[in-house]
Design a protein around this motif. Structure first.
Motif, PDB file in Angstrom:
ATOM      1  N   PRO B  75     -25.390 -39.125  58.013  1.00  0.00           N
ATOM      2  CA  PRO B  75     -25.930 -37.811  58.408  1.00  0.00           C
ATOM      3  C   PRO B  75     -26.189 -36.898  57.208  1.00  0.00           C
ATOM      4  O   PRO B  75     -27.195 -36.182  57.180  1.00  0.00           O
ATOM      5  N   ALA B  79     -29.916 -35.587  56.376  1.00  0.00           N
ATOM      6  CA  ALA B  79     -30.178 -34.142  56.467  1.00  0.00           C
ATOM      7  C   ALA B  79     -30.827 -33.626  55.190  1.00  0.00           C
ATOM      8  O   ALA B  79     -31.752 -32.806  55.236  1.00  0.00           O
ATOM      9  N   MET B  94     -29.838 -29.866  49.239  1.00  0.00           N
ATOM     10  CA  MET B  94     -28.521 -30.418  48.908  1.00  0.00           C
ATOM     11  C   MET B  94     -27.430 -29.741  49.743  1.00  0.00           C
ATOM     12  O   MET B  94     -26.529 -30.399  50.263  1.00  0.00           O
ATOM     13  N   ALA B  95     -27.521 -28.420  49.862  1.00  0.00           N
ATOM     14  CA  ALA B  95     -26.503 -27.665  50.608  1.00  0.00           C
ATOM     15  C   ALA B  95     -26.481 -28.104  52.067  1.00  0.00           C
ATOM     16  O   ALA B  95     -25.411 -28.196  52.686  1.00  0.00           O
ATOM     17  N   THR B  96     -27.659 -28.360  52.621  1.00  0.00           N
ATOM     18  CA  THR B  96     -27.736 -28.803  54.011  1.00  0.00           C
ATOM     19  C   THR B  96     -26.994 -30.114  54.201  1.00  0.00           C
ATOM     20  O   THR B  96     -26.255 -30.297  55.178  1.00  0.00           O
ATOM     21  N   LEU B  98     -24.597 -31.318  52.192  1.00  0.00           N
ATOM     22  CA  LEU B  98     -23.176 -31.078  51.905  1.00  0.00           C
ATOM     23  C   LEU B  98     -22.487 -30.434  53.105  1.00  0.00           C
ATOM     24  O   LEU B  98     -21.322 -30.714  53.407  1.00  0.00           O
ATOM     25  N   ASN B  99     -23.234 -29.596  53.805  1.00  0.00           N
ATOM     26  CA  ASN B  99     -22.677 -28.885  54.946  1.00  0.00           C
ATOM     27  C   ASN B  99     -22.433 -29.811  56.140  1.00  0.00           C
ATOM     28  O   ASN B  99     -21.787 -29.430  57.105  1.00  0.00           O
ATOM     29  N   MET B 100     -23.004 -31.011  56.091  1.00  0.00           N
ATOM     30  CA  MET B 100     -22.736 -32.005  57.143  1.00  0.00           C
ATOM     31  C   MET B 100     -21.315 -32.539  57.046  1.00  0.00           C
ATOM     32  O   MET B 100     -20.771 -33.046  58.014  1.00  0.00           O
ATOM     33  N   LEU B 101     -20.733 -32.441  55.869  1.00  0.00           N
ATOM     34  CA  LEU B 101     -19.412 -33.052  55.676  1.00  0.00           C
ATOM     35  C   LEU B 101     -18.331 -32.203  56.338  1.00  0.00           C
ATOM     36  O   LEU B 101     -18.299 -30.984  56.186  1.00  0.00           O
ATOM     37  N   GLY B 102     -17.467 -32.878  57.083  1.00  0.00           N
ATOM     38  CA  GLY B 102     -16.418 -32.167  57.801  1.00  0.00           C
ATOM     39  C   GLY B 102     -15.244 -33.082  58.082  1.00  0.00           C
ATOM     40  O   GLY B 102     -15.022 -34.062  57.359  1.00  0.00           O
ATOM     41  N   HIS B 105     -16.999 -36.724  58.954  1.00  0.00           N
ATOM     42  CA  HIS B 105     -17.853 -37.295  57.889  1.00  0.00           C
ATOM     43  C   HIS B 105     -17.357 -36.744  56.544  1.00  0.00           C
ATOM     44  O   HIS B 105     -17.580 -35.585  56.227  1.00  0.00           O
ATOM     45  N   GLY B 223     -17.099 -34.358  48.231  1.00  0.00           N
ATOM     46  CA  GLY B 223     -18.297 -33.504  48.295  1.00  0.00           C
ATOM     47  C   GLY B 223     -19.068 -33.506  46.981  1.00  0.00           C
ATOM     48  O   GLY B 223     -20.291 -33.603  46.974  1.00  0.00           O
TER      49      GLY B 223
END
Lengths: 260, 260, 260, 260
Positions: B75, B79, B94-96, B98-102, B105, B223
């Motif tokens: 993902p 993204a 890139m930020a989009t 990185l923001n998928m990681l939680g 993921h 990240g």
């Protein structure tokens, strides 16, 4: 409905090839890269598609190291610290800071690279005209020169330029972009009657140009570099604690002005 | 209104000290770090507040190199590629990603680190109970073991573990977490009657634990590592072009089901 | 490789059905919704899958209106304003602010909703025990009550509660959650010997609970509401101008403390 | 160090004024807005600084309703759904989708508004030249006209235009921008020998222009509108479950092509 081949081809990449139990990155089995490749070298390989070594790798590494942080006054760093107090994950806090970077914050490296390229194409005899034309199109500030805070000089720039000189003397890079950048610096000093020294963006743009990067990647590499500071500050803020931390102490608030 | 000292103290950091013309990072003048410090070493210095060198630095670098990419099916990578076709800057793309990681993921490294710590504290004789308790609290999958795609084995994990072994033999790290992780792996194999091998998250968690990182930083370092792949893919997609690129070819669309 | 049906079914939704020239949202042709449906009603239809009208729609609208802004001291609003000076698009600036919202900032509505549900299930006679158990699991602050800034009372809460009362008198909603929330408020006042009045999160959580929303949606609706303030502030900041605007004036910087 | 007044003035706004127990939004006590102001009206008040009512408010509301969703094929919606499976909060999933919006995805409304303004200033006799000049500067597609999926016509556009006509007949708006947009549509049809009908962006840009919004706000309002779809889809995906959901089923993966 399209057929299956359309789906298979919808995502297409030269970066990674994968089967169960097998990951190749830019043609190399991942297990051969792990333990033999530095992180900066890996960045170059992934993004540029080729290996970087020796003095060229050292130069790239220096550019990455130089831009990691500019303190909690920088919007990116402040945002990551604030986010760390709002109950989101560490990676979201980093993403919030990274998302602050744009044409103005973290974009000057790309612009400086484009300016150097333009100055190189036009040739040294017409530098004044090249700069005038740039300013007529993009505004009065030349990207990569001068710093609103670091007076008289941004300590990162001369150090980076010295490394470029060394690499140029050894033949590892050509050195033309260092020359162009210094010519612009000299031109600006004459024009203004005082030094307007190269800043971090101007200096890293020299390195990226010497290494053959397209200018937009200056922006991407800056993002990777600054992400280090974002993580360091987000983590430090997490450890400090705090809840819903705004930009200023609660007592200060802001000025209400109905006419703005 | 609070007084000025409150403002001065609102942002407080041990990471960076700055005056005009002077930037100190973790106590070091930035110009002394540039050209002498590798990028991975700089990451450690900034985040952990101390230098890392030799075999320990090599281990850290290996963990960063290992996790850079898992292809356009991930993902995060998808993204970043989509974003690159939507008319935002490279850093936003890139930020989009990185923001998928939680938690799900890119979060397993932290969880694996916490599990190792728990297993270490409880001791080897009670490993089965420790694992059972973990599962009763967090669900049936143990973080860091097994992979839905890489069968029989994630090629990154054994290579990383081999590097930990080398470093342990030389005394650079203690090796206890490698042992714990392998004990869990062995326990799982017996329990299930088939191997459930350590994956990338399990292996990098071993490295971070051996190096003395708090578990949440596994998430932050992941990240940083994955951001490399995000940049590589966002840039490649930019070069490929495309506008408003969705997840599947336009012909496919989706299934409408009023009852979901 | 899987077969085509897998692809066709990979994305599945009850929200939207589409063919060339035809868009149905929750079963309604979009052109029939446009001009007949209020924006708040549309939000409810899209998210909850059913129409909302009359006093129930008015209640929902009131909750959305109440939470749009809390000024440039709120991390979300500050982040959107900063982003607007960094050279990213208006939508990215909004996204940066929205991404600030998490468990701590903008998460109390969900927690308050869950607390009400728990108190309702346990019954009024055991309210004290319910609250004690909540605190033993989640910490000493009860979500939805008290405000660090608005003393003695958050002006939004009593107004929202009055609207719930009206709707309950007309039979549009049941009123049980308003009762529960007031019982908690009364209990807290007794316990502490001073009022700890319901705040905006506590009051909107009453509304969402009365309307039958699952608690996590309190968080999503808060996000929609706050996005209004994010846009207003990002746009105002764009008009004001500024470049790389940090949290405090450039002269202030921060406190360096090597021991943090 | 600067003095206290600098701090007090660093954040300055006409949107919100606040003291403990008192919140004024655009000069109105928040408790007077709650329960008397529709959500769309509140959006207008906050962003534009003035009230909107009657047919003008209805027009604004129609534009907001029209753009909420375009299905899981849209990068924004797909990103929010993916994020919902990665272990981040609902608000982060929304932010991820919102962050997809940029010049290409969600930016056409702003461009169409600027084009209308330019065509209006130049006058009807020179429409062909205005369009030619636009294309020479911005590329061959005119923003707001044609749709790659909705053939022959985007069902939202004629409905929105009909509402503008009604409002113009009642004198609520001037109707000049509807005329301009239709003139462009007619011009394009003649030029191409087939209809290139106005799309959602072209139609909402008419509404925003009629209401007196600066073109960039078309982008901001689109972001608010689409956020509704982002929440609906992120929530539906949360309910459906799934972990690390990529763009296509795991079996499909992607095409590796070393030459890209």
């Amino acid at each position: 409905m399209t057929d299956r081949n359309d789906v298979a081809d919808w995502w297409r990449t030269a970066i990674i090839d994968m089967e169960p139990g097998r990951i190749h990155l830019r043609g190399h089995p991942v297990q051969e890269l792990i333990g033999t490749t530095g992180f900066a070298q890996m960045i170059w390989l992934m993004v540029m598609g080729e290996r970087i070594d020796g003095p060229r790798a050292a130069l790239f590494e220096a550019a990455l190291v130089a831009a990691v942080d500019h303190g909690p006054q920088a919007p990116s760093i402040a945002a990551a610290r604030m986010a760390a107090t709002c109950g989101v994950g560490l990676q979201s806090a980093m993403a919030t800071g990274l998302n602050m970077l744009g044409n103005v914050h973290g974009g000057a490296g790309e612009q400086a690279g484009a300016l150097y390229q333009q100055a190189l194409t036009a040739g040294p005899d017409t530098l004044g005209q090249t700069l005038d034309q740039w300013r007529s199109e993009h505004g009065r500030f030349l990207p990569g020169f001068g710093h609103r805070f670091h007076k008289p000089v941004d300590p990162r720039a001369p150090r980076l330029l010295a490394l470029v000189d060394e690499a140029a003397q050894s033949g590892a890079v050509g050195g033309r972009f260092a020359m162009i950048a210094r010519a612009i610096e000299a031109h600006l000093a004459l024009e203004r009657g005082k030094p307007v020294p190269m800043n971090i963006d101007g200096a890293t743009a020299v390195i990226y140009a010497e290494l053959g990067c397209p200018p937009p990647l200056a922006r991407g590499f800056f993002g990777l570099s600054r992400s280090v500071g974002l993580l360091a500050h987000a983590w430090e803020q997490t450890e400090q604690g705090g809840r819903n931390k705004g930009p200023t102490p609660p007592g200060y608030r802001w000025t209400y002005d109905a006419d703005k």
